[in-house]
Write a protein that holds these residues in place. Sequence first.
Motif, PDB file in Angstrom:
ATOM      1  N   PRO A  44      51.825  53.095  59.859  1.00  0.00           N
ATOM      2  CA  PRO A  44      51.559  52.587  58.513  1.00  0.00           C
ATOM      3  C   PRO A  44      52.812  52.304  57.697  1.00  0.00           C
ATOM      4  O   PRO A  44      52.802  51.457  56.827  1.00  0.00           O
ATOM      5  N   ASP A  45      53.915  53.006  57.964  1.00  0.00           N
ATOM      6  CA  ASP A  45      55.140  52.803  57.188  1.00  0.00           C
ATOM      7  C   ASP A  45      56.036  51.714  57.788  1.00  0.00           C
ATOM      8  O   ASP A  45      57.125  51.472  57.302  1.00  0.00           O
ATOM      9  N   GLU A  46      55.570  51.045  58.832  1.00  0.00           N
ATOM     10  CA  GLU A  46      56.359  50.004  59.505  1.00  0.00           C
ATOM     11  C   GLU A  46      55.841  48.628  59.084  1.00  0.00           C
ATOM     12  O   GLU A  46      54.632  48.404  59.025  1.00  0.00           O
ATOM     13  N   PRO A  47      56.755  47.676  58.791  1.00  0.00           N
ATOM     14  CA  PRO A  47      56.309  46.328  58.396  1.00  0.00           C
ATOM     15  C   PRO A  47      55.525  45.646  59.517  1.00  0.00           C
ATOM     16  O   PRO A  47      55.719  45.923  60.692  1.00  0.00           O
ATOM     17  N   LEU A  48      54.635  44.742  59.123  1.00  0.00           N
ATOM     18  CA  LEU A  48      53.873  43.971  60.100  1.00  0.00           C
ATOM     19  C   LEU A  48      54.791  43.019  60.850  1.00  0.00           C
ATOM     20  O   LEU A  48      55.868  42.661  60.372  1.00  0.00           O
ATOM     21  N   LEU A  49      54.349  42.595  62.024  1.00  0.00           N
ATOM     22  CA  LEU A  49      55.126  41.644  62.813  1.00  0.00           C
ATOM     23  C   LEU A  49      55.027  40.252  62.187  1.00  0.00           C
ATOM     24  O   LEU A  49      53.958  39.862  61.708  1.00  0.00           O
ATOM     25  N   PRO A  50      56.128  39.479  62.210  1.00  0.00           N
ATOM     26  CA  PRO A  50      56.072  38.106  61.701  1.00  0.00           C
ATOM     27  C   PRO A  50      55.133  37.250  62.554  1.00  0.00           C
ATOM     28  O   PRO A  50      54.848  37.573  63.712  1.00  0.00           O
ATOM     29  N   ALA A  51      54.690  36.146  61.994  1.00  0.00           N
ATOM     30  CA  ALA A  51      53.780  35.241  62.707  1.00  0.00           C
ATOM     31  C   ALA A  51      54.423  34.675  63.974  1.00  0.00           C
ATOM     32  O   ALA A  51      53.721  34.301  64.912  1.00  0.00           O
ATOM     33  N   ALA A  52      55.751  34.625  64.022  1.00  0.00           N
ATOM     34  CA  ALA A  52      56.458  34.088  65.189  1.00  0.00           C
ATOM     35  C   ALA A  52      56.398  35.025  66.391  1.00  0.00           C
ATOM     36  O   ALA A  52      56.770  34.646  67.497  1.00  0.00           O
ATOM     37  N   VAL A  53      55.932  36.256  66.185  1.00  0.00           N
ATOM     38  CA  VAL A  53      55.829  37.234  67.270  1.00  0.00           C
ATOM     39  C   VAL A  53      54.386  37.263  67.753  1.00  0.00           C
ATOM     40  O   VAL A  53      53.465  37.550  66.995  1.00  0.00           O
ATOM     41  N   ARG A  54      54.210  36.958  69.041  1.00  0.00           N
ATOM     42  CA  ARG A  54      52.861  36.972  69.616  1.00  0.00           C
ATOM     43  C   ARG A  54      52.785  38.037  70.703  1.00  0.00           C
ATOM     44  O   ARG A  54      53.379  37.882  71.769  1.00  0.00           O
ATOM     45  N   PRO A  55      52.069  39.125  70.460  1.00  0.00           N
ATOM     46  CA  PRO A  55      51.878  40.125  71.511  1.00  0.00           C
ATOM     47  C   PRO A  55      51.039  39.537  72.648  1.00  0.00           C
ATOM     48  O   PRO A  55      50.145  38.723  72.419  1.00  0.00           O
ATOM     49  N   THR A  56      51.351  39.936  73.864  1.00  0.00           N
ATOM     50  CA  THR A  56      50.601  39.480  75.022  1.00  0.00           C
ATOM     51  C   THR A  56      50.516  40.590  76.055  1.00  0.00           C
ATOM     52  O   THR A  56      51.453  41.379  76.218  1.00  0.00           O
ATOM     53  N   ALA A  57      49.407  40.650  76.750  1.00  0.00           N
ATOM     54  CA  ALA A  57      49.249  41.608  77.852  1.00  0.00           C
ATOM     55  C   ALA A  57      49.664  40.975  79.172  1.00  0.00           C
ATOM     56  O   ALA A  57      49.670  41.640  80.203  1.00  0.00           O
ATOM     57  N   ASP A  58      50.033  39.693  79.141  1.00  0.00           N
ATOM     58  CA  ASP A  58      50.403  38.940  80.339  1.00  0.00           C
ATOM     59  C   ASP A  58      51.918  38.958  80.530  1.00  0.00           C
ATOM     60  O   ASP A  58      52.651  38.267  79.805  1.00  0.00           O
ATOM     61  N   LEU A  59      52.390  39.737  81.494  1.00  0.00           N
ATOM     62  CA  LEU A  59      53.827  39.828  81.748  1.00  0.00           C
ATOM     63  C   LEU A  59      54.409  38.463  82.105  1.00  0.00           C
ATOM     64  O   LEU A  59      55.522  38.131  81.715  1.00  0.00           O
ATOM     65  N   GLY A  60      53.656  37.647  82.813  1.00  0.00           N
ATOM     66  CA  GLY A  60      54.127  36.314  83.187  1.00  0.00           C
ATOM     67  C   GLY A  60      54.397  35.436  81.985  1.00  0.00           C
ATOM     68  O   GLY A  60      55.343  34.639  81.988  1.00  0.00           O
ATOM     69  N   GLU A  61      53.581  35.555  80.954  1.00  0.00           N
ATOM     70  CA  GLU A  61      53.785  34.760  79.738  1.00  0.00           C
ATOM     71  C   GLU A  61      55.105  35.136  79.071  1.00  0.00           C
ATOM     72  O   GLU A  61      55.877  34.271  78.663  1.00  0.00           O
ATOM     73  N   ALA A  62      55.372  36.422  78.955  1.00  0.00           N
ATOM     74  CA  ALA A  62      56.632  36.859  78.356  1.00  0.00           C
ATOM     75  C   ALA A  62      57.817  36.522  79.257  1.00  0.00           C
ATOM     76  O   ALA A  62      58.875  36.109  78.783  1.00  0.00           O
ATOM     77  N   ALA A  63      57.633  36.633  80.557  1.00  0.00           N
ATOM     78  CA  ALA A  63      58.721  36.372  81.507  1.00  0.00           C
ATOM     79  C   ALA A  63      59.087  34.894  81.579  1.00  0.00           C
ATOM     80  O   ALA A  63      60.174  34.545  82.047  1.00  0.00           O
ATOM     81  N   ALA A  64      58.221  34.013  81.111  1.00  0.00           N
ATOM     82  CA  ALA A  64      58.489  32.581  81.138  1.00  0.00           C
ATOM     83  C   ALA A  64      59.476  32.153  80.051  1.00  0.00           C
ATOM     84  O   ALA A  64      59.927  31.008  80.049  1.00  0.00           O
ATOM     85  N   CYS A  65      59.825  33.041  79.152  1.00  0.00           N
ATOM     86  CA  CYS A  65      60.760  32.712  78.078  1.00  0.00           C
ATOM     87  C   CYS A  65      62.174  32.563  78.626  1.00  0.00           C
ATOM     88  O   CYS A  65      62.515  33.129  79.663  1.00  0.00           O
ATOM     89  N   GLU A  66      63.010  31.825  77.893  1.00  0.00           N
ATOM     90  CA  GLU A  66      64.371  31.563  78.355  1.00  0.00           C
ATOM     91  C   GLU A  66      65.258  32.806  78.293  1.00  0.00           C
ATOM     92  O   GLU A  66      66.230  32.922  79.040  1.00  0.00           O
ATOM     93  N   THR A  67      64.955  33.729  77.389  1.00  0.00           N
ATOM     94  CA  THR A  67      65.748  34.946  77.223  1.00  0.00           C
ATOM     95  C   THR A  67      64.804  36.136  77.242  1.00  0.00           C
ATOM     96  O   THR A  67      63.748  36.100  76.607  1.00  0.00           O
TER      97      THR A  67
END
Length: 91
Positions: A44-67
């Motif tokens: 509750p004391d932590e700020p919300l994530l910005p709209a540019a951050v998209r959580p995903t349960a798919d490791l492949g989706e995150a791994a497809a990023c350039e960095t």
Amino acid sequence: MNVIFDAVGVIGAGSFGRALARRLGAGGSEVRMWTGGSPVATPPDEPLLPAAVRPTADLGEAAACETLFLCVPACAARAVARDLGNLVRGD
């Protein structure tokens, strides 16, 4: 000096992964944060994530990023790195 990455994968949604994703997203990067299949629990004391951050349960989706940033506990790093090795193509 600010560096903006086009697409960033943050592997891990613990306190460090969330903080890094929040900072990168606020700085203008599109972030895919791998949650390991768990819902993202934001204290509750932590700020919300910005709209540019998209959580995903798919490791492949995150791994497809350039960095990628590996933000998992040391006890899980070997297994996650092995799974990433099957998904990431070296150029």
